[in-house]
Design a protein around this motif. Structure first.
Motif, PDB file in Angstrom:
ATOM      1  N   GLU A   1       0.838  -1.194   0.000  1.00 28.66           N
ATOM      2  CA  GLU A   1       0.000   0.000   0.000  1.00 28.66           C
ATOM      3  C   GLU A   1       0.874   1.246   0.000  1.00 28.66           C
ATOM      4  OE1 GLU A   1      -3.048   0.384   2.980  1.00 28.66           O
ATOM      5  OE2 GLU A   1      -3.261  -1.806   3.126  1.00 28.66           O
TER       6      GLU A   1
ATOM      7  N   ASP B   1      -0.778   6.795   3.420  1.00 28.17           N
ATOM      8  CA  ASP B   1      -1.327   8.155   3.358  1.00 28.17           C
ATOM      9  C   ASP B   1      -1.602   8.642   4.785  1.00 28.17           C
ATOM     10  OD1 ASP B   1      -2.357  10.525   2.444  1.00 28.17           O
ATOM     11  OD2 ASP B   1      -3.907   9.613   1.175  1.00 28.17           O
ATOM     12  N   LEU B   2      -2.202   9.813   4.887  1.00 25.46           N
ATOM     13  CA  LEU B   2      -2.454  10.414   6.187  1.00 25.46           C
ATOM     14  C   LEU B   2      -3.422   9.584   7.034  1.00 25.46           C
ATOM     15  CD1 LEU B   2      -2.705  14.179   5.186  1.00 25.46           C
ATOM     16  CD2 LEU B   2      -0.902  13.084   6.533  1.00 25.46           C
ATOM     17  N   HIS B   3      -4.270   8.777   6.389  1.00 30.31           N
ATOM     18  CA  HIS B   3      -5.194   7.983   7.206  1.00 30.31           C
ATOM     19  C   HIS B   3      -4.462   6.927   8.017  1.00 30.31           C
ATOM     20  CE1 HIS B   3      -5.062   5.036   3.837  1.00 30.31           C
ATOM     21  NE2 HIS B   3      -5.404   4.157   4.759  1.00 30.31           N
ATOM     22  N   HIS B   4      -3.279   6.504   7.558  1.00 27.59           N
ATOM     23  CA  HIS B   4      -2.469   5.598   8.373  1.00 27.59           C
ATOM     24  C   HIS B   4      -1.946   6.316   9.614  1.00 27.59           C
ATOM     25  CE1 HIS B   4      -2.226   3.596   4.355  1.00 27.59           C
ATOM     26  NE2 HIS B   4      -2.402   2.520   5.105  1.00 27.59           N
TER      27      HIS B   4
ATOM     28  N   PHE C   1       5.065   6.493  -0.011  1.00 23.15           N
ATOM     29  CA  PHE C   1       4.265   7.377   0.825  1.00 23.15           C
ATOM     30  C   PHE C   1       3.756   8.550  -0.019  1.00 23.15           C
ATOM     31  CE2 PHE C   1       7.883   5.566   3.081  1.00 23.15           C
ATOM     32  CZ  PHE C   1       7.257   4.813   4.066  1.00 23.15           C
ATOM     33  N   THR C   2       2.571   9.032   0.305  1.00 18.98           N
ATOM     34  CA  THR C   2       2.002  10.158  -0.430  1.00 18.98           C
ATOM     35  C   THR C   2       2.696  11.463  -0.020  1.00 18.98           C
ATOM     36  OG1 THR C   2       0.342  10.578   1.262  1.00 18.98           O
ATOM     37  CG2 THR C   2      -0.236   9.021  -0.510  1.00 18.98           C
TER      38      THR C   2
ATOM     39  N   GLY D   1       1.356  14.073   1.148  1.00 19.54           N
ATOM     40  CA  GLY D   1       0.810  14.525   2.423  1.00 19.54           C
ATOM     41  C   GLY D   1       1.518  13.910   3.613  1.00 19.54           C
ATOM     42  N   LEU D   2       1.822  12.606   3.512  1.00 18.53           N
ATOM     43  CA  LEU D   2       2.525  11.927   4.604  1.00 18.53           C
ATOM     44  C   LEU D   2       3.984  12.382   4.663  1.00 18.53           C
ATOM     45  CD1 LEU D   2       1.707   9.944   6.789  1.00 18.53           C
ATOM     46  CD2 LEU D   2       2.480   8.072   5.317  1.00 18.53           C
TER      47      LEU D   2
END
Length: 498
Positions: A436, A439-442, A473-474, A476-477
């Motif tokens: 995966e 992202d920030l949800h992690h 990583f995105t 954002g992260l």
């Protein structure tokens, strides 16, 4: 344990070029064998099958003019005859008189050290003991005589074995041999970084997939016909032409490994237990429920597999009363998660179609948990303490109930450090995702976990969230990392960084 005297650099023999990445083990064995102090000494060398013990010990005796004897399951008379014949060939002397007992044989072996330090190897020593249960006591008595004042024997006896429960029993604190041991050495599989170098793989993603299949056992590259995948595009074909091919020794290796390690135990139950663990069951209760068997039967089998170092256990990072199990041998995990339901079919049909069918199972049931384990291994063996603010003491999986969601929240890499109280300091809580893009949800997942831990009284003021990804990583992260809100660890850092 005694301390061996290192030979001078001028007399130290370099490890053979064909011995891969065992420099520390070679140096320890060489130092023991060349110790010039008076008095006979004893070393214990153990490790699971296929880890290169025999190769290393033969190289040691060859380089130093020592004596090597490989024991086999046999009657006492047959073993004594073989040993006498091989000792005669080694010394070139007239054959000794017929040995009536192990007392004669042990005295003759140790006499090799009357003039100089010399390594004397008895490999697979546990194979001798069932037919000669007094042998450990006989060796103990011989050493007591050699260590009497005025004796100048410098025999360096090395007893080696792959049957780990037997080795533990023979050299435990209650054994007559325990007090004699000057060196105790265990050969373990290569770690994930060593394995990548051994297989000649530069791509970290490919290296991790190969390690998820064959682990760090040295012999498995030879079992694969010295065939390594050339690229990620070649990985699927490599699996089909090696571990899934009935034409290679790897095809039946998991079966042979379990058969050899578990002796005459109920192997059907052992296979079923491993299949349950491979399917995601990680506690004794979950395994027993999955198999429809009693906790007693499951616990006996689990104890046997752990004694043979095929399973290991440890407490949940958040709930210490929950003991979690995982397989230590990747090939067994691959076998029981992927191959087991199709083994008979693979002997009759082309592996390519079957592998296409089970590749999603490999990704979810093998590669993902294996990646998480590699992340934990990196924390303990390679990560700089500054990443977590202190030196890690443990890295484990943690799971915590979330009342608001009526589900458990998991963290695959929970890092704790030393503390003066009973609870180790919580240094980091991390999630690991093999396939995966994180992202920030992690990060929000980790923040929720930290909030739950704080509500339970855990000190999380200095706990660092961490995301481990095999893909990336995105932005954002990455921005959150730049702000100091999270640690991001990717494959390059796992395989090349600290």
């Amino acid at each position: 344990m005694g301390v061996a005297v290192w030979p001078s650099d001028a007399h130290r023999t370099a490890s053979p070029e064909t011995v891969f990445d065992r420099a520390a083990e070679w140096d320890a064995l060489h130092a023991f064998a060349c110790d010039t102090r008076a008095g006979a000494s004893l070393a214990v060398v153990s490790g699971r099958l296929r880890q290169g013990k025999t190769y290393l010990l033969k190289a040691l005796t060859d380089s130093l003019g020592g004596f090597y004897f490989g024991a086999q399951p046999a009657t006492q008379g047959e073993s004594l005859r073989r040993l006498r014949d091989e000792l005669t060939r080694h010394t070139g002397a007239s054959p000794p008189n017929h040995w009536l007992s192990w007392e004669d044989a042990v005295d003759a072996l140790l006499a090799l050290g009357d003039e100089r330090p010399v390594p004397i190897v008895v490999d697979e020593f546990p194979d001798l003991v069932p037919q000669s249960p007094a042998l450990p006591s006989i060796i103990h008595s011989a050493y007591r005589r050699l260590r009497e004042p005025g004796r100048d024997n410098r025999a360096r006896l090395l007893l080696s074995g792959s049957a780990l429960p037997v080795m533990h029993r023979l050299f435990c604190a209650a054994s007559p041999l325990h007090e004699l041991a000057d060196l105790e050495l265990t050969l373990r599989p290569l770690d994930f970084r060593q394995t990548a170098r051994y297989w000649g793989i530069d791509d970290p993603a490919l290296a991790l997939l190969v390690h998820a299949v064959v682990g760090g056992t040295l012999a498995y590259r030879r079992y694969a016909g010295d065939d390594a995948p050339s690229s990620m595009d070649d990985f699927d074909a490599w699996v089909c032409r090696t571990v899934l091919s009935p034409l290679t020794p790897l095809f039946l290796e998991a079966h042979h490994l379990l058969q050899e390690e578990t002796d005459h135990w109920d192997r059907a139950l052992c296979h079923s237990v491993l299949a349950a663990v491979a399917s995601g069951c990680s506690t004794q209760g979950e395994i027993a429920e999955c198999l429809g068997t009693s906790l007693t039967d499951a616990s006996h089998c689990l104890a046997l597999l752990q004694a043979n170092d095929l399973l290991c256990s440890g407490p949940d990072a958040f709930r210490p009363n929950v003991i979690r199990l995982h397989m230590t041998e990747p090939l067994l995990a691959f076998e029981h998660a992927v191959v087991w339901p199709y083994r008979s079919t693979l002997e009759q049909q082309d592996a390519v179609e079957i592998w296409r069918r089970v590749r999603p199972v490999f990704d979810s049931a093998v590669a993902r948990p294996h990646f998480a384990q590699v992340c934990r291994d990196w924390v303990m063996n390679f990560a700089e303490p500054a990443i977590f603010g202190a030196r890690p003491e443990t890295a484990a999986h943690g799971s915590l109930p979330d009342p608001a969601r009526h589900a458990d929240l998991d963290a695959e890499v929970v890092v704790r450090g030393r503390s003066d109280d009973r609870t180790k300091t919580l240094l980091s809580v991390g999630v690991a995702r093999w396939d995966e893009v994180m992202d920030l949800h992690h990060l929000e997942h980790l923040r929720r976990l930290l909030a739950l831990l704080a509500a339970r009284g855990e000190d999380v003021a200095h706990t660092r969230p961490a995301c481990y990804s095999g893909v990336g990583f995105t932005p954002g992260l990455r921005s959150a990392e730049a702000d100091g809100d999270v640690e991001l660890i990717g494959l390059d850092q796992l395989y090349r960084g600290q």
